[in-house]
Design an enzyme around this catalytic site. Structure first.
Site, PDB file in Angstrom:
ATOM      1  N   ASP A   1       0.839  -1.208   0.000  1.00 21.13           N
ATOM      2  CA  ASP A   1       0.000   0.000   0.000  1.00 21.13           C
ATOM      3  C   ASP A   1       0.868   1.251   0.000  1.00 21.13           C
ATOM      4  O   ASP A   1       1.813   1.360   0.791  1.00 21.13           O
ATOM      5  CB  ASP A   1      -0.898   0.039   1.227  1.00 21.13           C
ATOM      6  CG  ASP A   1      -1.907  -1.089   1.261  1.00 21.13           C
ATOM      7  OD1 ASP A   1      -2.203  -1.654   0.190  1.00 21.13           O
ATOM      8  OD2 ASP A   1      -2.391  -1.418   2.366  1.00 21.13           O
TER       9      ASP A   1
ATOM     10  N   ASP B   1      -0.355  -3.597  -4.517  1.00 20.24           N
ATOM     11  CA  ASP B   1      -1.670  -3.761  -3.908  1.00 20.24           C
ATOM     12  C   ASP B   1      -2.479  -2.496  -4.128  1.00 20.24           C
ATOM     13  O   ASP B   1      -2.912  -2.231  -5.236  1.00 20.24           O
ATOM     14  CB  ASP B   1      -1.545  -4.117  -2.433  1.00 20.24           C
ATOM     15  CG  ASP B   1      -2.874  -4.563  -1.820  1.00 20.24           C
ATOM     16  OD1 ASP B   1      -3.853  -4.711  -2.575  1.00 20.24           O
ATOM     17  OD2 ASP B   1      -2.932  -4.761  -0.601  1.00 20.24           O
TER      18      ASP B   1
ATOM     19  N   ASP C   1      -5.457   2.471   1.609  1.00 21.48           N
ATOM     20  CA  ASP C   1      -6.275   1.483   2.315  1.00 21.48           C
ATOM     21  C   ASP C   1      -6.513   1.888   3.767  1.00 21.48           C
ATOM     22  O   ASP C   1      -5.595   2.373   4.450  1.00 21.48           O
ATOM     23  CB  ASP C   1      -5.592   0.119   2.294  1.00 21.48           C
ATOM     24  CG  ASP C   1      -5.972  -0.710   1.084  1.00 21.48           C
ATOM     25  OD1 ASP C   1      -6.685  -0.190   0.211  1.00 21.48           O
ATOM     26  OD2 ASP C   1      -5.550  -1.886   1.013  1.00 21.48           O
TER      27      ASP C   1
ATOM     28  N   ARG D   1     -12.014  -0.126  -7.057  1.00 23.62           N
ATOM     29  CA  ARG D   1     -11.862   0.379  -5.677  1.00 23.62           C
ATOM     30  C   ARG D   1     -11.521   1.860  -5.635  1.00 23.62           C
ATOM     31  O   ARG D   1     -10.433   2.267  -5.218  1.00 23.62           O
ATOM     32  CB  ARG D   1     -10.812  -0.418  -4.909  1.00 23.62           C
ATOM     33  CG  ARG D   1     -11.100  -1.908  -4.844  1.00 23.62           C
ATOM     34  CD  ARG D   1     -10.103  -2.625  -3.956  1.00 23.62           C
ATOM     35  NE  ARG D   1     -10.361  -4.070  -3.923  1.00 23.62           N
ATOM     36  CZ  ARG D   1      -9.691  -4.941  -3.182  1.00 23.62           C
ATOM     37  NH1 ARG D   1      -8.709  -4.507  -2.411  1.00 23.62           N
ATOM     38  NH2 ARG D   1      -9.985  -6.226  -3.218  1.00 23.62           N
TER      39      ARG D   1
END
Length: 511
Positions: free
Chosen positions: A160, A189, A193, A242
């Site tokens: 991340d 990734d 997040d 996302r």
């Protein structure tokens, strides 16, 4: 195609102003965060970072850790001004009573009251992620974070760019550029997040690009304690999915530009609620809905533009909000905010979003003229009619709108576009149409104008303060309706009976 726009701004948010490419913008400087946090980061006591503390310069990851470890305590305020490139070769663990750091990652763990801000020629975190864990009151501003991997070599922060987890509170991430060079198969990734009880976070004026995953709120359906996240004035570019994925909780996304969203965008699921205001969606697929699950989430939409957006069919594990997105819930936003028209957003963000832009911000008063291109769930153009009845300015112009349902070919936004030839109809003989604002306004009268040929179709109605549920007035027929001056953020006109399918051309509101 984008809209042709004329940009107009009022009072600047900061003390200095700049004019860039014909756009009036307010400007702050990296060493003096004069405009302060926005969105949900202003709640729960607010987010001030290291304000009032010592200012320390750092040109390596090790020096960032040293600045944390040299404080008197884990909560002693500190502003860390970063320049140069932070990488694996210059980021080592540093020990101390006021820190808990690690090699090969910028670790903000079990601490509070910290600002990390890029200065000078810029700050680049190259293949090094920023990890926030069990911490509060953190500001990250004006930095580039790129190519953080979870597999391959080198790895950092679980892949991340910026990751938060485990009882994190009050974080403002502003004017950052987060980017990868591919998706999970290339070792990356996510860019942003939030997991395991993270709350009161704002991401603003930032760029997220070239990644398989933008970011999520909640690592799994069992991780439902994350909430109160604001995303505003961000550019999402060339991302598969996302933007973000929301598992439970409440979020607010406004004045963002989404372009090149390849698979799915805002994914509200597992009971999440998201308010989606005045965003510009362009050249993308399935930009809003519940995806990859049948555990539905909810959304309230207003003022968005969908320019060359494609929608897949509804089916098992796939529930797009389009092709004609409409609200499925009502979200109450506890803070004030100013909305740029969606048609302005791409140009505004071109000048303001990302690191190394001088921390330029919009003052939220940009309006768009002569709309063209794709559909929207609320037009952003100026009115064509006379909005001065029964007295003063029509407050509905520039506001948002939604309702209980809408008949085919009609739009909630049609009631606030100043055009008597467009209208909203409920899907049956009764229904609700609402006007809403980002902060309290005082309303003492409304004017319900029926479309030509539908005069007299409305029989009985109620005017309701949506915030409290209080009935402000009730009666029959349309026209001017007066009541005691009331401060509110959302007002409902509820048709309780009619002689057919009503057609409301304009829902005007007046102070």
């Amino acid at each position: 195609m984008r809209r042709s726009i004329a940009l107009k701004f009022g009072t600047a948010l900061a003390t200095a102003a700049a004019v860039v490419a014909g756009v009036a913008l307010s400007m702050t400087h990296a060493s003096a965060q004069t405009s302060g946090a926005t969105g949900y980061a202003t709640q729960n006591g607010g987010t001030t970072g290291g304000a009032g503390g010592q200012t320390v310069r750092a040109t390596s990851g090790t020096e960032i850790h040293q600045a944390l470890c040299n404080r008197a305590s884990t909560s002693t305020p500190v502003i860390i001004e970063v320049s140069g490139t932070i990488n694996h070769g210059n980021t080592d663990k540093v020990s101390g009573d006021s820190c808990d750091t690690a090699d090969d990652v910028i670790e903000l763990k079990r601490i509070s009251n910290v600002t990390i801000v890029g200065v000078g020629g810029g700050a680049v975190f190259d293949q090094i992620g920023i990890h926030i864990r069990e911490s509060s009151n953190i500001i990250i501003q004006n930095v580039n974070v790129r190519n953080v991997k979870k597999s391959g070599s080198p790895t950092s922060n679980g892949g991340d760019a910026i990751g938060m987890e485990a009882d994190v509170r009050n974080v403002w991430v502003d004017h950052v550029t987060l980017e990868a060079s591919g998706g999970e198969s290339e070792g990356y990734d996510a860019l942003f997040d939030l997991k395991n009880n993270t709350r009161y976070v704002t991401l603003s004026y930032s760029i997220l690009r070239n990644s398989g995953r933008g970011g999520l709120v909640g690592s799994s359906d069992g991780d439902s304690g994350n909430s109160f996240i604001t995303y505003h004035h961000n550019l999402y570019q060339n991302i598969d999915s996302r933007t973000p994925l929301l598992r439970a909780g409440t979020a607010h996304t406004y004045n963002n530009h989404f372009t090149g969203i390849n698979k799915s965008g805002i994914n509200s699921r597992f009971g999440a609620s998201v308010q989606v205001d005045n965003n510009y969606f362009e050249d993308s697929k399935d930009v809003l809905g519940t995806f990859y699950t049948d555990d539905m989430g909810y959304w309230e939409v207003s003022g968005n533009i969908y320019d060359n957006v494609t929608w897949s069919s509804d089916g098992s594990d796939n529930h797009p909000a389009g092709p004609n997105p409409q609200s499925t819930t009502s979200v109450s936003i506890p803070y004030g905010y100013d909305l740029d028209d969606a048609g302005c957003v791409p140009e505004v963000l071109q000048e303001t979003a990302g690191a190394d832009k001088g921390l330029l911000v919009s003052d939220g008063n940009c309006s768009a003229e002569q709309p063209t291109g794709g559909p929207s769930d609320g037009p952003s153009d100026e009115p064509t009619g006379d909005p001065t009845e029964p007295g003063g300015s029509n407050l509905s112009i520039g506001a948002g709108s939604d309702g209980s349902s809408k008949a085919g070919g009609t739009s909630y936004g049609n009631v606030r576009d100043g055009d008597m030839s467009t209208y909203w109809s409920p899907s049956g003989p009764t229904g609700r149409i609402s006007i809403k604002w980002g902060s309290d306004v005082t309303v003492s009268a409304i004017n319900i104008r029926e479309a030509s040929g539908a005069e007299g179709d409305i029989d009985s109605w109620q005017v309701v303060n949506h915030d409290t549920g209080a009935v402000l007035a009730s009666g029959s027929g349309a026209g001017v309706i007066s009541f005691s001056p009331t401060a509110l953020r959302k007002i409902d006109f509820v048709i309780t009976s009619s002689s057919g399918t009503p057609r409301v051309a304009e829902f005007e509101t007046y102070a």
